[in-house]
Scaffold this motif. Structure first.
Motif, PDB file in Angstrom:
ATOM      1  N   GLN A 180      37.142  11.358 -30.323  1.00 48.27           N
ATOM      2  CA  GLN A 180      36.352  10.969 -28.875  1.00 48.27           C
ATOM      3  C   GLN A 180      36.106   9.591 -29.537  1.00 48.27           C
ATOM      4  O   GLN A 180      35.414   9.070 -29.069  1.00 48.27           O
ATOM      5  CB  GLN A 180      35.662  11.786 -28.554  1.00 48.27           C
ATOM      6  N   ALA A 227      49.404  18.087 -26.752  1.00 46.55           N
ATOM      7  CA  ALA A 227      48.612  16.276 -25.562  1.00 46.55           C
ATOM      8  C   ALA A 227      48.328  16.738 -24.745  1.00 46.55           C
ATOM      9  O   ALA A 227      47.007  16.113 -24.569  1.00 46.55           O
ATOM     10  CB  ALA A 227      50.103  15.208 -26.251  1.00 46.55           C
ATOM     11  N   GLU A 228      48.601  16.948 -24.210  1.00 45.10           N
ATOM     12  CA  GLU A 228      47.569  17.140 -22.551  1.00 45.10           C
ATOM     13  C   GLU A 228      46.473  18.133 -22.904  1.00 45.10           C
ATOM     14  O   GLU A 228      45.667  17.796 -21.977  1.00 45.10           O
ATOM     15  CB  GLU A 228      49.065  18.827 -21.539  1.00 45.10           C
ATOM     16  N   TRP A 229      46.946  19.317 -23.649  1.00 44.02           N
ATOM     17  CA  TRP A 229      45.788  19.979 -23.530  1.00 44.02           C
ATOM     18  C   TRP A 229      44.386  19.093 -23.966  1.00 44.02           C
ATOM     19  O   TRP A 229      43.512  18.930 -23.709  1.00 44.02           O
ATOM     20  CB  TRP A 229      45.505  21.340 -24.643  1.00 44.02           C
ATOM     21  N   TYR A 230      44.473  18.039 -25.263  1.00 45.40           N
ATOM     22  CA  TYR A 230      43.895  17.381 -26.054  1.00 45.40           C
ATOM     23  C   TYR A 230      43.082  16.250 -24.586  1.00 45.40           C
ATOM     24  O   TYR A 230      42.077  15.912 -24.365  1.00 45.40           O
ATOM     25  CB  TYR A 230      44.433  16.430 -26.961  1.00 45.40           C
ATOM     26  N   GLN A 231      43.976  15.721 -23.507  1.00 45.40           N
ATOM     27  CA  GLN A 231      44.197  14.915 -22.378  1.00 45.40           C
ATOM     28  C   GLN A 231      42.592  15.810 -22.118  1.00 45.40           C
ATOM     29  O   GLN A 231      42.080  15.324 -21.827  1.00 45.40           O
ATOM     30  CB  GLN A 231      44.850  14.338 -21.989  1.00 45.40           C
ATOM     31  N   GLU A 232      43.477  16.988 -21.452  1.00 44.96           N
ATOM     32  CA  GLU A 232      42.519  17.229 -20.246  1.00 44.96           C
ATOM     33  C   GLU A 232      40.578  17.678 -21.342  1.00 44.96           C
ATOM     34  O   GLU A 232      39.904  17.817 -20.630  1.00 44.96           O
ATOM     35  CB  GLU A 232      42.832  18.484 -20.583  1.00 44.96           C
ATOM     36  N   GLY A 264      39.917  14.251 -23.306  1.00 41.71           N
ATOM     37  CA  GLY A 264      39.733  12.478 -22.912  1.00 41.71           C
ATOM     38  C   GLY A 264      40.779  12.012 -23.859  1.00 41.71           C
ATOM     39  O   GLY A 264      40.388  10.776 -23.932  1.00 41.71           O
ATOM     40  N   VAL A 265      41.161  12.557 -24.902  1.00 38.62           N
ATOM     41  CA  VAL A 265      41.719  12.007 -26.040  1.00 38.62           C
ATOM     42  C   VAL A 265      43.180  11.661 -25.826  1.00 38.62           C
ATOM     43  O   VAL A 265      44.310  12.739 -25.615  1.00 38.62           O
ATOM     44  CB  VAL A 265      41.456  12.602 -27.374  1.00 38.62           C
ATOM     45  N   THR A 266      43.855  10.467 -25.451  1.00 33.98           N
ATOM     46  CA  THR A 266      45.591  10.670 -25.836  1.00 33.98           C
ATOM     47  C   THR A 266      45.760  10.519 -26.676  1.00 33.98           C
ATOM     48  O   THR A 266      45.769  10.160 -28.010  1.00 33.98           O
ATOM     49  CB  THR A 266      45.790   8.909 -24.626  1.00 33.98           C
ATOM     50  N   LEU A 267      46.999  10.844 -26.873  1.00 30.66           N
ATOM     51  CA  LEU A 267      48.128  11.238 -27.972  1.00 30.66           C
ATOM     52  C   LEU A 267      49.688  11.189 -27.737  1.00 30.66           C
ATOM     53  O   LEU A 267      50.026  11.385 -26.614  1.00 30.66           O
ATOM     54  CB  LEU A 267      47.748  12.763 -28.755  1.00 30.66           C
ATOM     55  N   ASN A 268      50.407  10.535 -28.586  1.00 34.19           N
ATOM     56  CA  ASN A 268      51.288  10.758 -28.591  1.00 34.19           C
ATOM     57  C   ASN A 268      52.361  12.058 -29.011  1.00 34.19           C
ATOM     58  O   ASN A 268      51.823  12.081 -30.006  1.00 34.19           O
ATOM     59  CB  ASN A 268      52.062   8.974 -29.369  1.00 34.19           C
TER      60      ASN A 268
END
Length: 389
Positions: free
Chosen positions: A222, A78-83, A86-90
């Motif tokens: 995205q 999830a952290e990698w996806y956000q960085e 720019g996509v937030t995942l639970n």
């Protein structure tokens, strides 16, 4: 004892033909350069291997991890996806580890397809999309990927009556085998299409981290509303050269992730804990190895394309993936060309027809040998084409 009928039609005859030819040539003692298999030949970065080796020696790392893997691995995905996107995942509900992305690509059909259900499958396309569908008893509707459309599906050309009956659609960018890429505008159109026809979108993003000249592939997620209609698969194996370790993950729609998790909990007991530990480390700390990987493949790409161009074989320059999708330069059918190339100079490529009827006229070249071997391959190809004139 007869095998199950669900295996009928799975034996990809072109792949079998090429494999049989390869074994025949090996038995005859011919020197072969295999540019067919889409598997990384490079080793993982030393730092990743060090983490893996330490974890393997830990007495506590040998129990079942179960389908959902470790909290840390899901969190770092999830952290990698956000960085990266720019996509937030639970991480609790929208991330699921996989034994390589192909694990999820195959099982999503079992989770959603009943006998006779339709699915929209790209053609040419990665073979597991068709194989997974057939194993689940579904029926394939081929979506042409044509050169004039940049190897993107023309959504307007899909029969609305077929679209309404279909349950899911597969996409894959950067693409295997065509090496085509997609932009966010295209994915926006896909989301609208999926909402209109109540489709589940499954996007295979195995090559999202293998792109050249600074190009950064986008994520399907995205696109606005993408999580409402779809999921996306990633390959840690391809990104960090951990192919044999078998690690990937799928993210996106929580209901779909939950359904896939439920299915897999009845089939397997999760990824080996040291592999999850190494994968989490790679995603969190080893981005430099991605840049090194991209540079290596770009050098290989340029060597192959420039060398073949000097012999008159013009190829498009891919922006991503580890493949070159090259038009057959001799006017032959793709199988005949690939077999002649193998028999005469020992270079193995995959005929485009192996990926679907719309792959005819092309061959797929995998950039999976070091530069010295590829230079030898280029010299052999030049020799072959010289004799074809």
């Amino acid at each position: 004892m007869l095998p199950s009928k669900r295996l009928e039609g799975l034996g990809a005859s072109v792949f079998t033909e090429m494999d049989n030819l390869k074994r025949e040539l090996e038995r005859a003692g011919k020197s072969l350069i295999n540019l067919s298999i889409g598997s990384p030949d490079r080793a993982p970065a030393h730092e990743i291997r060090n983490i893996l080796s330490k974890a393997v020696l830990d007495d506590d790392q040998y129990g079942y991890t179960l389908t959902r893997g470790t909290d840390d691995f899901r969190k770092v995905c999830a952290e990698w996806y956000q960085e990266r996107f720019g996509v937030t995942l639970n991480p609790e509900t929208e991330v699921l580890p996989l034994m390589g992305s192909q694990d999820g690509l195959a099982h999503v059909f079992l989770a959603y397809i009943d006998s006779g259900d339709l699915a929209l499958i790209p053609d040419p396309g990665y073979p597991i999309y068709t194989a997974g569908l057939l194993l689940a008893g579904g029926e394939k509707v081929a979506i042409p990927l044509l050169e004039e459309n940049g190897f993107l599906p023309d959504l307007k050309q899909i029969d609305p009556n077929i679209a309404r009956k279909a349950k899911l659609m597969f996409l894959n960018y950067p693409n295997n085998p065509t090496a085509a890429v997609a932009n966010l505008e295209f994915f926006d159109e896909v989301v609208e299409f999926a909402k209109e026809y109540d489709l589940l979108i499954c996007h295979d993003a195995a090559y999202s981290e293998l792109a050249f000249e600074g190009f950064k592939p986008v994520s399907f997620l995205q696109a606005g509303g993408a999580k409402e209609v779809g999921i996306e698969f990633h390959s840690v194996s391809k990104t960090y050269n951990l192919a044999g370790a078998r690690l990937g993950f799928v993210v996106g729609n929580a209901d779909v992730i939950g359904t896939l998790s439920q299915l897999k909990s009845n089939i397997d007991y999760g990824v080996f804990a040291p592999v999850l530990t190494a994968g989490a480390y790679a995603l969190r700390n080893a981005q430099g190895s991605i840049e090194e990987n991209k540079s290596a493949y770009q050098r290989r790409r340029d060597l192959l394309i420039e060398g073949c161009a000097s012999a008159g074989w013009k190829m498009p320059i891919p922006q991503g993936s580890m493949f070159i999708w090259a038009p057959v330069p001799t006017g032959q059918r793709s199988v005949s060309f690939a077999m002649d190339l193998a028999r005469e100079v020992g270079v193995i490529v995959v005929p485009g027809i192996a990926f679907g009827e719309h792959g005819e006229g092309f061959v797929r070249i995998a950039m999976v040998q070091d530069e010295g071997v590829l230079q030898e391959a280029v010299q052999r190809i030049q020799q072959f084409l010289k004799h074809c004139r």
